[in-house]
Design a protein around this motif. Structure first.
Motif, PDB file in Angstrom:
ATOM      1  N   PHE A 136       0.827  -1.212   0.000  1.00  0.00           N
ATOM      2  CA  PHE A 136       0.000   0.000   0.000  1.00  0.00           C
ATOM      3  C   PHE A 136       0.859   1.258   0.000  1.00  0.00           C
ATOM      4  O   PHE A 136       0.561   2.235  -0.694  1.00  0.00           O
ATOM      5  CB  PHE A 136      -0.928   0.004   1.216  1.00  0.00           C
ATOM      6  N   THR A 137       1.930   1.256   0.794  1.00  0.00           N
ATOM      7  CA  THR A 137       2.801   2.429   0.885  1.00  0.00           C
ATOM      8  C   THR A 137       3.476   2.711  -0.450  1.00  0.00           C
ATOM      9  O   THR A 137       3.602   3.873  -0.858  1.00  0.00           O
ATOM     10  CB  THR A 137       3.874   2.212   1.969  1.00  0.00           C
ATOM     11  N   ALA A 138       3.911   1.654  -1.135  1.00  0.00           N
ATOM     12  CA  ALA A 138       4.560   1.828  -2.442  1.00  0.00           C
ATOM     13  C   ALA A 138       3.612   2.435  -3.462  1.00  0.00           C
ATOM     14  O   ALA A 138       4.050   3.099  -4.415  1.00  0.00           O
ATOM     15  CB  ALA A 138       5.078   0.483  -2.943  1.00  0.00           C
ATOM     16  N   ASN A 139       2.313   2.215  -3.260  1.00  0.00           N
ATOM     17  CA  ASN A 139       1.300   2.786  -4.157  1.00  0.00           C
ATOM     18  C   ASN A 139       0.712   4.087  -3.613  1.00  0.00           C
ATOM     19  O   ASN A 139      -0.353   4.524  -4.054  1.00  0.00           O
ATOM     20  CB  ASN A 139       0.175   1.773  -4.391  1.00  0.00           C
ATOM     21  N   ASN A 140       1.433   4.680  -2.659  1.00  0.00           N
ATOM     22  CA  ASN A 140       1.047   5.986  -2.088  1.00  0.00           C
ATOM     23  C   ASN A 140      -0.329   5.935  -1.422  1.00  0.00           C
ATOM     24  O   ASN A 140      -1.104   6.889  -1.504  1.00  0.00           O
ATOM     25  CB  ASN A 140       1.057   7.071  -3.173  1.00  0.00           C
ATOM     26  N   LEU A 187      -7.694  -9.198   9.674  1.00  0.00           N
ATOM     27  CA  LEU A 187      -8.267  -7.961   9.148  1.00  0.00           C
ATOM     28  C   LEU A 187      -7.371  -7.382   8.054  1.00  0.00           C
ATOM     29  O   LEU A 187      -7.853  -6.968   6.993  1.00  0.00           O
ATOM     30  CB  LEU A 187      -8.441  -6.939  10.279  1.00  0.00           C
ATOM     31  N   GLY A 188      -6.064  -7.368   8.312  1.00  0.00           N
ATOM     32  CA  GLY A 188      -5.125  -6.875   7.312  1.00  0.00           C
ATOM     33  C   GLY A 188      -5.160  -7.698   6.040  1.00  0.00           C
ATOM     34  O   GLY A 188      -5.101  -7.147   4.921  1.00  0.00           O
ATOM     35  N   LEU A 189      -5.269  -9.009   6.181  1.00  0.00           N
ATOM     36  CA  LEU A 189      -5.336  -9.893   5.006  1.00  0.00           C
ATOM     37  C   LEU A 189      -6.602  -9.630   4.196  1.00  0.00           C
ATOM     38  O   LEU A 189      -6.557  -9.570   2.956  1.00  0.00           O
ATOM     39  CB  LEU A 189      -5.298 -11.354   5.460  1.00  0.00           C
ATOM     40  N   ILE A 190      -7.734  -9.451   4.877  1.00  0.00           N
ATOM     41  CA  ILE A 190      -9.004  -9.200   4.192  1.00  0.00           C
ATOM     42  C   ILE A 190      -8.948  -7.893   3.410  1.00  0.00           C
ATOM     43  O   ILE A 190      -9.356  -7.823   2.237  1.00  0.00           O
ATOM     44  CB  ILE A 190     -10.167  -9.176   5.206  1.00  0.00           C
ATOM     45  N   VAL A 191      -8.437  -6.832   4.048  1.00  0.00           N
ATOM     46  CA  VAL A 191      -8.347  -5.530   3.377  1.00  0.00           C
ATOM     47  C   VAL A 191      -7.403  -5.613   2.176  1.00  0.00           C
ATOM     48  O   VAL A 191      -7.681  -5.047   1.114  1.00  0.00           O
ATOM     49  CB  VAL A 191      -7.871  -4.445   4.365  1.00  0.00           C
ATOM     50  N   TYR A 192      -6.308  -6.340   2.346  1.00  0.00           N
ATOM     51  CA  TYR A 192      -5.355  -6.485   1.237  1.00  0.00           C
ATOM     52  C   TYR A 192      -5.996  -7.213   0.057  1.00  0.00           C
ATOM     53  O   TYR A 192      -5.863  -6.793  -1.098  1.00  0.00           O
ATOM     54  CB  TYR A 192      -4.121  -7.248   1.715  1.00  0.00           C
ATOM     55  N   LEU A 193      -6.697  -8.309   0.340  1.00  0.00           N
ATOM     56  CA  LEU A 193      -7.312  -9.094  -0.735  1.00  0.00           C
ATOM     57  C   LEU A 193      -8.430  -8.334  -1.438  1.00  0.00           C
ATOM     58  O   LEU A 193      -8.717  -8.593  -2.604  1.00  0.00           O
ATOM     59  CB  LEU A 193      -7.854 -10.413  -0.169  1.00  0.00           C
ATOM     60  N   LYS A 194      -9.053  -7.396  -0.743  1.00  0.00           N
ATOM     61  CA  LYS A 194     -10.094  -6.588  -1.377  1.00  0.00           C
ATOM     62  C   LYS A 194      -9.513  -5.588  -2.372  1.00  0.00           C
ATOM     63  O   LYS A 194     -10.223  -5.090  -3.254  1.00  0.00           O
ATOM     64  CB  LYS A 194     -10.900  -5.837  -0.310  1.00  0.00           C
TER      65      LYS A 194
END
Length: 217
Positions: A136-140, A187-194
């Motif tokens: 996410f950080t790499a994509n600003n 929670l982090g995995l779910i948000v990432y996969l979305k």
């Protein structure tokens, strides 16, 4: 103008998340210091510091390297992410075994030993989120990092307050913290996969070697 708005928005999110984390951490320290007593608070600080240091070793500076490589382009993103996940899994497994053995032979206090065993696995699982944060950080997109900071500290703080309020004991304190790590990890995995595709779990020796070489300094 759009870049200025983006920078301002990201800066405010990070500032808000870190400020709220500081409030949670400071308040939790006061509550624990008042309720646990000197001896048990010393044990809590020992376990918490040990686990935090373990997560630091598990990362090996990989967050900065992964973020840098992903920001250069998306051509090799799948190889970088999959290699980072596999590498982190192997390192975490090694650290888990090492801590288990060292704790068994060096720690005589049963409650401290159990607390370490209970919280180590959830914390190492939650630590995998740093790879997702790097994406996410790499994509600003700093919102994910802020979300993880706030939810991790917030749920951990809630777990501490509940355990202290109901007087569930020292072991339950770390069980609650461990559960908060697991909740935040999923929670982090779910948000990432979305937002992104499921990483391909393929081993790339070239990238694993590259990540370790660049992360260590």
């Amino acid at each position: 103008m759009e870049n200025v708005r983006s920078i301002a928005k990201n800066t405010m999110m990070v500032f808000f998340a870190r400020s709220l984390n500081s409030v949670f951490g400071f308040t939790a320290t006061i509550v624990l210091a008042r309720c646990l007593g000197i001896e048990e608070y010393g044990k809590f600080a020992y376990v918490y510091t040990l686990i935090s240091f373990t997560v630091l070793i598990a990362d090996l500076g990989g967050f900065q390297v992964i973020t840098r490589e992903l920001s250069r382009g998306q051509d090799t993103a799948k190889n970088i992410i999959s290699s980072a996940l596999i590498l982190r899994t192997f390192i975490s497994a090694f650290l888990l075994v090492l801590i288990g053995v060292l704790t068994y032979f060096t720690q005589r206090d049963f409650t401290v030993r159990m607390a370490i065993y209970i919280v180590t696995i959830p914390q190492l699982i939650f630590a995998l989120n740093t790879i997702f944060v790097a994406v996410f950080t790499a994509n600003n997109r700093f919102g994910f990092d802020s979300l993880m900071q706030i939810t991790s500290r917030g749920i951990e703080f809630l777990a501490i307050i509940l355990v202290v309020y109901f007087k569930l004991g020292f072991i339950a304190l770390f069980a609650g913290i461990g559960i908060s790590y697991l909740i935040n990890g999923f929670l982090g995995l779910i948000v990432y996969l979305k937002n992104y595709n499921l990483p391909l779990f393929q081993y790339d020796f070239k990238y694993c070697k590259y990540l370790v070489k660049n992360a260590l300094p």
